[in-house]
Motif scaffolding. Structure first.
Motif, PDB file in Angstrom:
ATOM      1  N   ALA A 267      -6.013   1.538 -10.798  1.00 17.76           N
ATOM      2  CA  ALA A 267      -5.055   0.878 -11.677  1.00 17.76           C
ATOM      3  C   ALA A 267      -3.676   1.450 -11.428  1.00 17.76           C
ATOM      4  CB  ALA A 267      -5.437   1.062 -13.149  1.00 17.76           C
ATOM      5  N   ALA A 268      -2.686   0.571 -11.397  1.00 18.94           N
ATOM      6  CA  ALA A 268      -1.290   1.000 -11.380  1.00 18.94           C
ATOM      7  C   ALA A 268      -0.854   1.102 -12.838  1.00 18.94           C
ATOM      8  CB  ALA A 268      -0.432  -0.008 -10.631  1.00 18.94           C
ATOM      9  N   LEU A 269      -0.212   2.202 -13.177  1.00 20.53           N
ATOM     10  CA  LEU A 269       0.181   2.438 -14.561  1.00 20.53           C
ATOM     11  C   LEU A 269       1.620   2.001 -14.809  1.00 20.53           C
ATOM     12  CD1 LEU A 269      -1.401   5.986 -15.033  1.00 20.53           C
ATOM     13  CD2 LEU A 269      -2.476   3.722 -15.265  1.00 20.53           C
ATOM     14  N   GLN A 270       1.958   1.905 -16.069  1.00 18.41           N
ATOM     15  CA  GLN A 270       3.309   1.513 -16.440  1.00 18.41           C
ATOM     16  C   GLN A 270       4.313   2.552 -15.970  1.00 18.41           C
ATOM     17  OE1 GLN A 270       3.121   0.946 -20.665  1.00 18.41           O
ATOM     18  NE2 GLN A 270       1.777  -0.827 -20.527  1.00 18.41           N
ATOM     19  N   GLY A 271       5.462   2.080 -15.513  1.00 13.76           N
ATOM     20  CA  GLY A 271       6.489   2.971 -14.988  1.00 13.76           C
ATOM     21  C   GLY A 271       7.141   2.350 -13.772  1.00 13.76           C
TER      22      GLY A 271
ATOM     23  N   LEU B 165       0.826  -1.213   0.000  1.00 10.66           N
ATOM     24  CA  LEU B 165       0.000   0.000   0.000  1.00 10.66           C
ATOM     25  C   LEU B 165       0.861   1.264   0.000  1.00 10.66           C
ATOM     26  CD1 LEU B 165      -2.758  -1.233   2.441  1.00 10.66           C
ATOM     27  CD2 LEU B 165      -3.076  -0.680   0.019  1.00 10.66           C
ATOM     28  N   ASN B 166       1.988   1.238   0.695  1.00 10.81           N
ATOM     29  CA  ASN B 166       2.904   2.383   0.656  1.00 10.81           C
ATOM     30  C   ASN B 166       3.426   2.610  -0.751  1.00 10.81           C
ATOM     31  OD1 ASN B 166       2.661   2.946   3.376  1.00 10.81           O
ATOM     32  ND2 ASN B 166       4.469   1.767   3.977  1.00 10.81           N
ATOM     33  N   ARG B 167       3.732   1.535  -1.434  1.00 13.54           N
ATOM     34  CA  ARG B 167       4.231   1.660  -2.808  1.00 13.54           C
ATOM     35  C   ARG B 167       3.133   2.134  -3.757  1.00 13.54           C
ATOM     36  NH1 ARG B 167       8.908  -2.822  -3.979  1.00 13.54           N
ATOM     37  NH2 ARG B 167       9.591  -3.149  -1.826  1.00 13.54           N
ATOM     38  N   LEU B 168       1.898   1.724  -3.487  1.00 12.36           N
ATOM     39  CA  LEU B 168       0.786   2.228  -4.285  1.00 12.36           C
ATOM     40  C   LEU B 168       0.629   3.726  -4.067  1.00 12.36           C
ATOM     41  CD1 LEU B 168      -1.612   1.759  -6.173  1.00 12.36           C
ATOM     42  CD2 LEU B 168      -2.991   1.177  -4.152  1.00 12.36           C
ATOM     43  N   SER B 169       0.778   4.170  -2.828  1.00  4.94           N
ATOM     44  CA  SER B 169       0.709   5.595  -2.527  1.00  4.94           C
ATOM     45  C   SER B 169       1.796   6.369  -3.258  1.00  4.94           C
ATOM     46  CB  SER B 169       0.834   5.805  -1.017  1.00  4.94           C
ATOM     47  OG  SER B 169       0.750   7.181  -0.692  1.00  4.94           O
ATOM     48  N   LEU B 170       3.000   5.821  -3.301  1.00  6.34           N
ATOM     49  CA  LEU B 170       4.101   6.469  -4.020  1.00  6.34           C
ATOM     50  C   LEU B 170       3.825   6.507  -5.517  1.00  6.34           C
ATOM     51  CD1 LEU B 170       7.179   4.942  -2.131  1.00  6.34           C
ATOM     52  CD2 LEU B 170       6.326   7.298  -2.000  1.00  6.34           C
TER      53      LEU B 170
ATOM     54  N   GLY C  19       4.860   2.139 -10.558  1.00  4.67           N
ATOM     55  CA  GLY C  19       3.798   1.157 -10.740  1.00  4.67           C
ATOM     56  C   GLY C  19       4.338  -0.257 -10.679  1.00  4.67           C
ATOM     57  N   THR C  20       5.495  -0.483 -11.296  1.00  6.13           N
ATOM     58  CA  THR C  20       6.133  -1.794 -11.272  1.00  6.13           C
ATOM     59  C   THR C  20       6.533  -2.181  -9.859  1.00  6.13           C
ATOM     60  OG1 THR C  20       6.960  -1.523 -13.532  1.00  6.13           O
ATOM     61  CG2 THR C  20       8.068  -3.154 -12.151  1.00  6.13           C
ATOM     62  N   SER C  21       6.996  -1.206  -9.074  1.00  3.52           N
ATOM     63  CA  SER C  21       7.379  -1.461  -7.684  1.00  3.52           C
ATOM     64  C   SER C  21       6.170  -1.918  -6.873  1.00  3.52           C
ATOM     65  CB  SER C  21       7.981  -0.191  -7.073  1.00  3.52           C
ATOM     66  OG  SER C  21       8.285  -0.383  -5.714  1.00  3.52           O
ATOM     67  N   PHE C  22       5.018  -1.272  -7.079  1.00  8.81           N
ATOM     68  CA  PHE C  22       3.807  -1.699  -6.384  1.00  8.81           C
ATOM     69  C   PHE C  22       3.435  -3.125  -6.774  1.00  8.81           C
ATOM     70  CE2 PHE C  22      -0.699  -2.504  -7.227  1.00  8.81           C
ATOM     71  CZ  PHE C  22      -1.126  -2.711  -5.909  1.00  8.81           C
ATOM     72  N   ILE C  23       3.472  -3.432  -8.060  1.00  9.93           N
ATOM     73  CA  ILE C  23       3.081  -4.759  -8.529  1.00  9.93           C
ATOM     74  C   ILE C  23       3.947  -5.840  -7.882  1.00  9.93           C
ATOM     75  CG2 ILE C  23       3.006  -6.282 -10.542  1.00  9.93           C
ATOM     76  CD1 ILE C  23       2.262  -3.772 -12.191  1.00  9.93           C
ATOM     77  N   ALA C  24       5.263  -5.596  -7.791  1.00  9.19           N
ATOM     78  CA  ALA C  24       6.160  -6.580  -7.185  1.00  9.19           C
ATOM     79  C   ALA C  24       5.790  -6.817  -5.724  1.00  9.19           C
ATOM     80  CB  ALA C  24       7.607  -6.101  -7.297  1.00  9.19           C
ATOM     81  N   ALA C  25       5.483  -5.727  -5.003  1.00  8.37           N
ATOM     82  CA  ALA C  25       5.119  -5.863  -3.590  1.00  8.37           C
ATOM     83  C   ALA C  25       3.772  -6.543  -3.424  1.00  8.37           C
ATOM     84  CB  ALA C  25       5.104  -4.486  -2.926  1.00  8.37           C
ATOM     85  N   ALA C  26       2.816  -6.218  -4.291  1.00  7.45           N
ATOM     86  CA  ALA C  26       1.486  -6.828  -4.201  1.00  7.45           C
ATOM     87  C   ALA C  26       1.536  -8.314  -4.523  1.00  7.45           C
ATOM     88  CB  ALA C  26       0.522  -6.108  -5.144  1.00  7.45           C
TER      89      ALA C  26
END
Length: 230
Positions: free
Chosen positions: A181-185, A96-101, A188-195
């Motif tokens: 939605a997390a976008l490309q970049g 969630l922190n990475r999604l916020s970022l 966004g990639t950092s959030f996906i890895a954590a999720a």
């Protein structure tokens, strides 16, 4: 957890419970603090000898039960009984922190219309739904997202995540977020890895396309959901 071929370039570790050798990113690291209490090393940077456990809540629970930490460190250590729950909480906060970022970096959008638009433009890298979101809206976005990837991106089905509405809304800094939605970049990639790390640990949290979502009964009738303002 299925075995797969490991590249010779990957850093590997051996799980203290299963004794299987896996890529480092598929395991969690633990260390004993100055008081001899086992702590989760989220960033894998804490000093001291590490104990590596496969990123799975049942396997971590087995490590606690079988005193795998004592055996690996060759000394008596204190292992909190609630360690698996603590790890799950830490992984969820990290995601969630990475999604916020990602949101602050302009690499996340919220609201059904904005998410659908991001999918249509090929910018959506992952979907996030509130657990309380209406199942029909989730299905519509999920199918659009997966179809947009075509045969070249069959992994899209595992990039659909669920969080409680309250914490999802807090992460994105707005009220009543049901779809995002997390976008490309990079962010966004950092959030996906954590999720995905969280989902690997809990064994759930990833939407199953075509099956009943949370908030839907086994008979397929949707329960009432909060208004889909976001």
């Amino acid at each position: 957890m299925a075995e797969r071929a490991i590249s010779s370039r990957e850093v590997t570790r051996r799980c203290a419970v299963t004794r299987e050798t896996r890529p480092e990113h598929e395991l969690l690291r633990f260390v004993a603090d100055a008081d001899g209490v086992i702590c989760f090393d989220l960033k894998r940077k804490l000093p001291g000898r590490g104990v590596w456990i496969t990123a799975s809540k049942p396997i971590l629970a087995e490590a606690v039960k079988r005193k795998a930490f004592n055996r690996s460190l060759r000394r008596n250590v204190q292992v909190p009984a609630e360690l698996p729950d603590r790890v799950e909480d830490a992984l969820r906060r990290d995601a969630l922190n990475r999604l916020s970022l990602a949101n602050k970096a302009g690499q996340a959008v919220a609201g059904f219309a904005k998410v659908a638009q991001a999918i249509d433009k090929g910018k959506a890298a992952a979907l996030i739904h509130a657990e309380e979101a209406a199942p029909d809206g989730c299905r519509r976005l999920d199918r659009k997202f997966i179809a947009q990837g075509g045969d070249e991106d069959k992994a899209r089905a595992v990039r659909i995540f669920r969080f409680p509405l309250e914490v999802l809304s807090q992460a994105l800094g707005r009220d009543n977020v049901n779809h995002a939605a997390a976008l490309q970049g990079g962010a966004g990639t950092s959030f996906i890895a954590a999720a995905m790390r969280l989902c690997q640990f809990t064994g759930d949290g990833i939407a199953q396309t075509g099956g009943p979502s949370r908030g839907e009964t086994s008979a397929g009738n949707a329960e009432p959901a909060k208004q889909d303002t976001e």
